[in-house]
Design an enzyme around this catalytic site. Structure first.
Site, PDB file in Angstrom:
ATOM      1  N   LYS A  58       0.798  -1.227   0.000  1.00 40.23           N
ATOM      2  CA  LYS A  58       0.000   0.000   0.000  1.00 40.23           C
ATOM      3  C   LYS A  58       0.833   1.281   0.000  1.00 40.23           C
ATOM      4  O   LYS A  58       0.360   2.326  -0.465  1.00 40.23           O
ATOM      5  CB  LYS A  58      -0.947  -0.002   1.198  1.00 40.23           C
ATOM      6  CG  LYS A  58      -2.082  -1.013   1.117  1.00 40.23           C
ATOM      7  CD  LYS A  58      -3.120  -0.601   0.102  1.00 40.23           C
ATOM      8  CE  LYS A  58      -4.377  -1.458   0.211  1.00 40.23           C
ATOM      9  NZ  LYS A  58      -5.439  -0.999  -0.717  1.00 40.23           N
ATOM     10  N   SER A 313       0.635 -10.052  -0.635  1.00 40.86           N
ATOM     11  CA  SER A 313       0.388  -8.608  -0.635  1.00 40.86           C
ATOM     12  C   SER A 313       0.619  -7.933   0.704  1.00 40.86           C
ATOM     13  O   SER A 313       0.808  -6.716   0.750  1.00 40.86           O
ATOM     14  CB  SER A 313      -1.035  -8.324  -1.114  1.00 40.86           C
ATOM     15  OG  SER A 313      -1.973  -8.994  -0.298  1.00 40.86           O
TER      16      SER A 313
END
Length: 412
Positions: A58, A313
């Protein structure tokens, strides 16, 4: 001359983002995984974004988005809503760029994630019990104060930043044939697809969603973003009820398919990453691995052709959630066995039962006596056993051994 749509993301955008992130985001390692390689019959590599700054990918999109603000926008500060990863990405990106940040998080957000977000310099405000409540509060805050709202996935700059993961994969594994990407709102999947399809259209890019929070399959079928009535999954990082407009258009055009995975596979994937790859991964971060565990289960899916790169992720898992998920994963993998066994209610009966279990090489974790059940015969007691076993086959052997010894056995 035809104008480019303002929400269109190109390879050039991602290359610009890649330069912008030099010295900010790490080029995360690509690690081979023998356990998964053996499972699918070809090379499997893990793209370790769980080792990225702030513990997830992110930071890439958040930094590119905030860096693109003009001076007046930066002066007003930024605001975001998140249960964890996006919050930390925005907080660190804002601090690096000298911008004030405010992040709305749910009241029940894990304390380590709240502490980490504050540690990166953001003001954290707790609002409601869901991310949707926080999004509403963040947008209202933006309107009231002039702060710029930083969406977690539905903005071209965010998609371009996340797309730098795709550039790194092609550089690190030029022989790749399939890339698996865990998917919530779609920012990471869209960005990776733009980068990869522009440079290597032969490579398959496949999204992976939790089956109980899979908004993309019905949306792609309908040709537009569809809102799910509810989402419920341990993979909170991809628990998004509606695809973003910007990523949806790119995914609809470029992505080869979207698979769904069950909660059992998610928990087993987290366990595999920890046990075999020595990597701490959150459930959402392990979605791509879960797809490999379920590979071949449905003929309707695009085949997963090796060499495969599975994107991990994120790794921001709350320790309490990790404990629950690991227990669930162990149970799903046949490493826990719960039995109910009826024995005579007399001295030595339990010791005899435990001696029988010792011969099976199962480890007894917990023993509970039940004496008040109406179904029990006079002079009979039911024993509930929690056993640690070596796998599904070992569980079968334990149950068979108990039955052959004359014990009435039921799996709890």
């Amino acid at each position: 001359m035809t104008q480019v749509a303002p929400d269109k993301v190109t390879l050039d955008d991602i290359r610009v983002a890649h330069k912008m992130l030099d010295g900010v985001a790490r080029t995360t390692p690509l690690e081979s995984c023998r356990a998964l390689t053996e499972r699918i019959g070809g090379p499997v590599y893990l793209k370790c974004e769980n080792l990225q700054r702030t513990g997830s990918f992110k930071i890439r999109g958040a930094y590119v988005r905030i860096a693109g603000l003009d001076a007046s926008e930066r002066a007003r500060g930024v605001v975001a809503a998140s249960a964890g990863n996006h919050a930390q990405g925005v907080a660190l990106a804002a601090r690096l760029l000298g911008v004030q940040s405010t992040v709305f998080m749910p009241v029940g957000a894990p304390l380590p994630k709240i502490a980490a977000t504050r540690g990166y310099g953001a003001e954290v405000l707790l609002e409601g019990t869901t991310v949707e409540h926080c999004l509403t509060a963040a947008k209202a805050y933006a309107e009231a104060t002039g702060a710029v709202f930083i969406h977690p996935f539905d903005h071209p700059d965010v998609v371009a930043g996340q797309g730098t993961v795709g550039l790194e994969i092609l550089d690190q594994c030029p022989e790749v044939r399939t890339i698996l990407v865990g998917t919530g709102g779609g920012g990471l999947l869209a960005g990776v697809a733009v980068a990869v399809k522009a440079l290597r259209p032969d490579v398959k890019v496949i999204g992976v969603q939790a089956a109980a929070a899979a908004a993309y399959p019905p949306s792609l079928a309908a040709g537009r973003p569809v809102v799910l009535p509810a989402v419920s999954t341990m993979a909170d990082g991809i628990a998004v009820g509606r695809p973003g407009d910007v990523p949806f258009a790119l995914i609809d055009e470029l992505v080869d398919g979207v698979r769904t995975v069950g909660e059992e596979s998610l928990s087993q994937a987290l366990l595999l990453c920890m046990e075999r790859a020595k990597l701490v991964v959150e459930p959402a971060g392990a979605a791509s691995v879960a797809a490999l565990l379920e590979a071949g289960g449905s003929q309707s899916y695009v085949p997963i052709e090796p060499p495969v790169v599975a994107v991990l992720s994120g790794g921001n898992v709350d320790p309490l959630l990790m404990l629950r998920v690991l227990r669930h994963g162990l149970a799903a993998a046949g490493r826990y066995l719960s039995l109910r066994v009826r024995i005579p209610d007399r001295p030595g009966a339990l010791a005899t039962l435990l001696a029988e279990l010792a011969d099976t090489d199962a480890n007894v974790g917990n023993v509970t006596h039940v004496r008040t059940d109406a179904s029990l015969q006079l002079g009979e007691v039911e024993v509930e056993l929690q056993l640690e076993t070596k796998g599904v086959e070992h569980c079968r052997e334990v149950v068979a051994r108990m039955k052959s010894a004359g014990y009435p056995v039921a799996e709890a």
